[in-house]
Design an enzyme around this catalytic site. Structure first.
Site, PDB file in Angstrom:
ATOM      1  N   ARG A 136      -2.650  -1.401  -6.549  1.00  0.00           N
ATOM      2  CA  ARG A 136      -2.911  -2.383  -5.495  1.00  0.00           C
ATOM      3  C   ARG A 136      -2.676  -1.690  -4.163  1.00  0.00           C
ATOM      4  O   ARG A 136      -1.544  -1.279  -3.878  1.00  0.00           O
ATOM      5  CB  ARG A 136      -1.991  -3.590  -5.664  1.00  0.00           C
ATOM      6  CG  ARG A 136      -2.214  -4.715  -4.655  1.00  0.00           C
ATOM      7  CD  ARG A 136      -1.235  -5.860  -4.926  1.00  0.00           C
ATOM      8  NE  ARG A 136      -1.481  -7.005  -4.063  1.00  0.00           N
ATOM      9  CZ  ARG A 136      -0.958  -7.170  -2.854  1.00  0.00           C
ATOM     10  NH1 ARG A 136      -0.156  -6.243  -2.348  1.00  0.00           N
ATOM     11  NH2 ARG A 136      -1.227  -8.245  -2.142  1.00  0.00           N
ATOM     12  N   LYS A 138       4.750   0.559   1.187  1.00  0.00           N
ATOM     13  CA  LYS A 138       6.070  -0.050   1.034  1.00  0.00           C
ATOM     14  C   LYS A 138       7.125   0.741   1.816  1.00  0.00           C
ATOM     15  O   LYS A 138       7.002   1.936   2.072  1.00  0.00           O
ATOM     16  CB  LYS A 138       6.446  -0.121  -0.454  1.00  0.00           C
ATOM     17  CG  LYS A 138       5.573  -1.081  -1.281  1.00  0.00           C
ATOM     18  CD  LYS A 138       5.822  -2.519  -0.954  1.00  0.00           C
ATOM     19  CE  LYS A 138       4.891  -3.485  -1.700  1.00  0.00           C
ATOM     20  NZ  LYS A 138       5.180  -3.573  -3.132  1.00  0.00           N
TER      21      LYS A 138
END
Length: 267
Positions: free
Chosen positions: A240, A204
């Site tokens: 994840r 991210k």
């Protein structure tokens, strides 16, 4: 949970998997690397992403599911916010509905109960096209916890079994760097809500703002591992990730250290 994006525009690896054969081959490689869940997504939810039709999403996801399902015993999740896609995916063999809108579509909670699959309820402020424009919270951790509790209650009221419900704080979905870091620091409070928690921080953008380098998503492995390890220490049930083998190795080493360091190598 290993990420299998069958999209042309996902933030990290959009367009990299060519065709059904490429996606299935990649999913099986994640399986061999140690993934417990394979997460297949046919619509990008990166910041600024445009929505796609259910027909387009089904055209990407279903051929992969039909081919992959007989080849692995791993649990398969479908990453979708569309009830019609979730229904078709579960009928094709998916075990989990991973929904970034936390069953926010009309009839979604009732459908999840009907399907009897596991559901992952994620927090997102706004929607992908605009969620990073100006996210604001008075207390991000408290507000995310309140939202997740409310969505879990909605699922329970609709008839979803408690043991089928997961929560996801939605790192990077309508959050600033500070918001993301506050959520990562407060993961134990989310775990304490009493549901298994999924953490999706892999690659991210906040990582590039905190650590050196990382302007490219593929250069954020170090930060991704740090977040995964923080999640494991806080008690999340799954992470994840894009880099499955590296994450499995990091988690295994941390687990041995946490157990006191005793280890006898296999021979």
């Amino acid at each position: 949970m290993g990420v299998v994006n069958v999209t042309p525009d996902s933030f990290s690896d959009g367009g990299r998997l060519q065709g059904v054969e490429g996606a299935v081959s990649y999913a099986l490689a994640l399986d061999r690397a140690g993934a417990d869940i394979l997460d297949i997504g046919g619509e990008s939810t990166r910041p600024g992403a445009a929505p796609v039709s259910a027909e387009a999403e089904l055209g990407r996801v279903l051929p992969v599911l039909h081919t992959l399902r007989p080849l692995t015993p791993r649990r398969i999740s479908v990453d979708t916010c569309k009830p019609e896609v979730a229904r078709a995916a579960v009928e094709a063999g998916a075990d989990i509905w991973n929904d970034v809108t936390a069953l926010g579509a009309p009839g979604a909670a009732d459908l999840a109960a009907e399907l009897g699959c596991e559901v992952m309820l994620m927090h997102m402020q706004g929607e992908p096209r605009t969620m990073q424009a100006a996210p604001q919270y008075e207390d991000v951790l408290a507000e995310v916890c309140e939202f997740l509790e409310a969505r879990a209650a909605t699922a329970l009221t609709a008839g979803v079994a408690r043991e089928k419900i997961w929560l996801d704080p939605g790192i990077g979905f309508g959050k600033t760097v500070a918001h993301n870091l506050a959520l990562l620091a407060g993961l134990e409070r989310i775990v304490a809500l009493g549901f298994p928690v999924l953490l999706g921080a892999s690659r991210k953008r906040f990582i590039a703002a905190v650590g050196a380098g990382g302007q490219l998503a593929s250069d954020r492995l170090g930060g991704s591992l740090a977040a995964a390890l923080a999640g494991a220490r806080a008690g999340v049930a799954a992470v994840r990730v894009h880099d499955v083998a590296e994450t499995v190795q990091a988690l295994e080493v941390q687990a041995v250290i946490a157990a006191g360091g005793g280890f006898s190598p296999a021979r």
